[in-house]
Enzyme design. Structure first.
Site: not given
Ligand code: GLN
Length: 537
Positions: A510, A512, A384
């Site tokens: 994600h 996971e 992410c």
């Molecule tokens: N801060 C980043 C966003 O909002 C990544 C968020 C995350 O790692 N889930 O896009």
């Protein structure tokens, strides 16, 4: 339609979700269809606005609802998907009641907690329960909390509406053992049951979290004060693995007791396959170390899904995974290269995984870390935020653009390679700017990612606000940053790979969240497998 309500007494951290998931597991293995609902008292619309220190990780269902981690805990035990309807919160209940009032659904009535709010709670439960043989409802927060009164009132009313043997109440409660006097104390349980009785709820089963065995004397005492039959007083001792708890309950006939209560013809549950997996957790053949750089330090459960995804991959590879956590703050205080080099030279460092994060704390140091790993071909898996960080590093270092950043960290950046999409910019309420839930994507057939997933159409779950800015896709691709797949409309970068790097995968999703003991995630399985190969070579 049968419903089991799981309540808890006195203190938190009783692992009530393990109880609820384990019961689901044993009932499901008796060939029944089971649903799970979690009721949470908070007023937030989505869980992410709560501190990760307080509420650990936030989870997201396929259908775009942010929930707390328990829903993922259920999914990973049962290998089934849960949906928005499986999560009932005060916000959902009250906003629905208020909407109905605006539509004049209660015309000429005084709208109040009883019956309008309680009816709404009951309807939300029944909507899910009518689809399945048995529904397990976990009632979060202890029975002592004022906020729970109308929820408890609703579950009491359901007993009368559905008839007594279609409803069952399980109460999870600590059995205290006093180290200094070597005594077991039942008072806490007695009082908690008294509290439940105030709501006219009489528990049918007590699940006692305990350090010691529950003796016959204790059972007799609990029976006398709480009127729970002695065979329904269940011992829930700490287990060497949470995945062992279903077997622990089965040995104490929890499934049999429940089915008899519901007058369902007894079917034997079979945990053989499950237990074979659990034994691999306890007796793995090999051991490796993975390094994780993390931000929300002090509380590992903030990254619970990652922890567990590694346990699933460990089972798949018969290899214990030791996770070493590097605090992101260290990147600032020490030279990151030195930390990595030291461990690499000691032969300890096989892989680094960097999970998600929000906000700009330590961000320049993180960009340095990515830079170092990319140039030194250290195997990495980025999740992410780290896809975004990797793109920033690449655009600065390889594409040679100036003043490159994400608008999350620098609103004035002249090369905002990570930014909101145009349509997001018009959303005035911040809470609605997250990309949440399951998104389909198409993998490029020649990519490493495709090799791992073994199919080209996949879905992964998302929870983030920023994206790789579409205006930069061309230049990044030209310079060999490979978008190994994008969402179906080609606007959103989901995965990147790097040419000339053996193991470089970053994902905007994600992964996971989709890993389960019975269905480990291919990316984590690959990571452990390759690390093991490296160790043996
Ligand atoms: N801060 C980043 C966003 O909002 C990544 C968020 C995350 O790692 N889930 O896009």
């Amino acid at each position: 339609m049968k419903i089991i309500f799981v309540t808890w007494g006195s203190i938190s951290w009783l692992w009530k979700w393990i109880t609820a998931s384990s019961i689901w597991k044993i009932l499901k293995s008796a060939w029944l269809s089971i649903a799970m609902i979690k009721m949470d008292q908070y007023l937030q619309v989505d869980a992410w606005t709560m501190s990760p220190y307080e509420h650990w990780e936030v989870y997201v269902t396929n259908d775009w609802t942010e929930t707390d981690l328990d829903l993922w805990n259920y999914e990973r035990f049962t290998n089934e998907n849960l949906w928005s309807d499986n999560y009932i919160t005060t916000w959902k209940i009250y906003s629905s009641v208020i909407n109905k009032e605006r539509q004049w659904k209660y015309l000429w009535k005084t709208v109040q907690v009883i019956p309008h709010v309680t009816n709404e709670i009951k309807e939300s439960i029944l909507k899910v329960a009518k689809e399945k043989d048995i529904t397990i409802v976990e009632v979060w927060w202890t029975v002592w909390d004022i906020e729970w009164q109308h929820f408890l009132e609703s579950i009491r009313q359901l007993k009368n509406e559905l008839w007594k043997n279609n409803v069952m109440y399980l109460h999870v409660i600590p059995l205290l053992y006093l180290n200094f006097s070597w005594e077991v104390k039942t008072k806490l349980i007695q009082h908690s049951v008294m509290k439940l009785r105030e709501y006219w709820i009489f528990p049918d089963m007590l699940i006692c979290r305990t350090e010691v065995n529950i003796t016959q004397d204790i059972k007799e005492k609990l029976f006398m004060f709480c009127e729970v039959p002695m065979q329904n007083i269940i011992e829930a001792k700490d287990a060497s693995s949470i995945y062992k708890v279903p077997e622990m309950f089965k040995k104490q006939n929890v499934d049999k007791i429940i089915l008899e209560h519901f007058k369902i013809k007894w079917k034997t549950s079979n945990l053989r396959k499950w237990n074979a997996l659990v034994s691999k957790i306890l007796e793995p053949k090999n051991k490796i170390t993975i390094w994780i750089i993390w931000k929300y330090i002090e509380f590992e459960d903030t990254y619970k899904s990652i922890n567990e995804a590694f346990i699933h991959a460990w089972v798949a590879n018969n290899t214990k995974v030791k996770l070493n956590w590097i605090n992101s703050e260290k990147l600032e205080k020490h030279d990151f290269k030195e930390i990595l080099k030291k461990h690499y030279n000691n032969g300890e460092l096989f892989w680094i995984l960097i999970p998600w994060g929000f906000g700009n704390r330590w961000i320049e140091w993180k960009i340095n870390a990515v830079n170092y790993a990319r140039k030194n071909k250290i195997p990495f898996l980025w999740i992410c935020l780290w896809l975004q960080v990797a793109v920033i590093d690449f655009t600065r270092d390889i594409c040679k653009l100036k003043n490159v950043n994400s608008t999350e960290f620098d609103k004035e950046s002249s090369n905002p390679v990570i930014d909101f999409l145009e349509e997001q910019k018009n959303i005035s309420k911040k809470g609605w700017t997250m990309r949440l839930g399951s998104y389909k994507a198409k993998l490029k057939k020649w990519s490493l990612t495709y090799k791992l997933y073994k199919k080209d159409n996949i879905t992964e779950r998302h929870r983030h606000r920023y994206e790789v800015n579409p205006n930069y896709h061309n230049i990044l691709e030209k310079k060999w940053l490979i978008f190994s797949w994008m969402s179906l409309d080609r606007k959103l970068v989901e995965f990147i790979e790097l040419k000339n790097h053996p193991y470089f995968i970053a994902t905007q999703a994600h992964p996971e969240f989709k890993s389960r003991l019975e269905k480990p995630h291919p990316l984590f399985v690959w990571l452990v497998k390759e690390s093991l190969k490296k160790l043996k070579s």
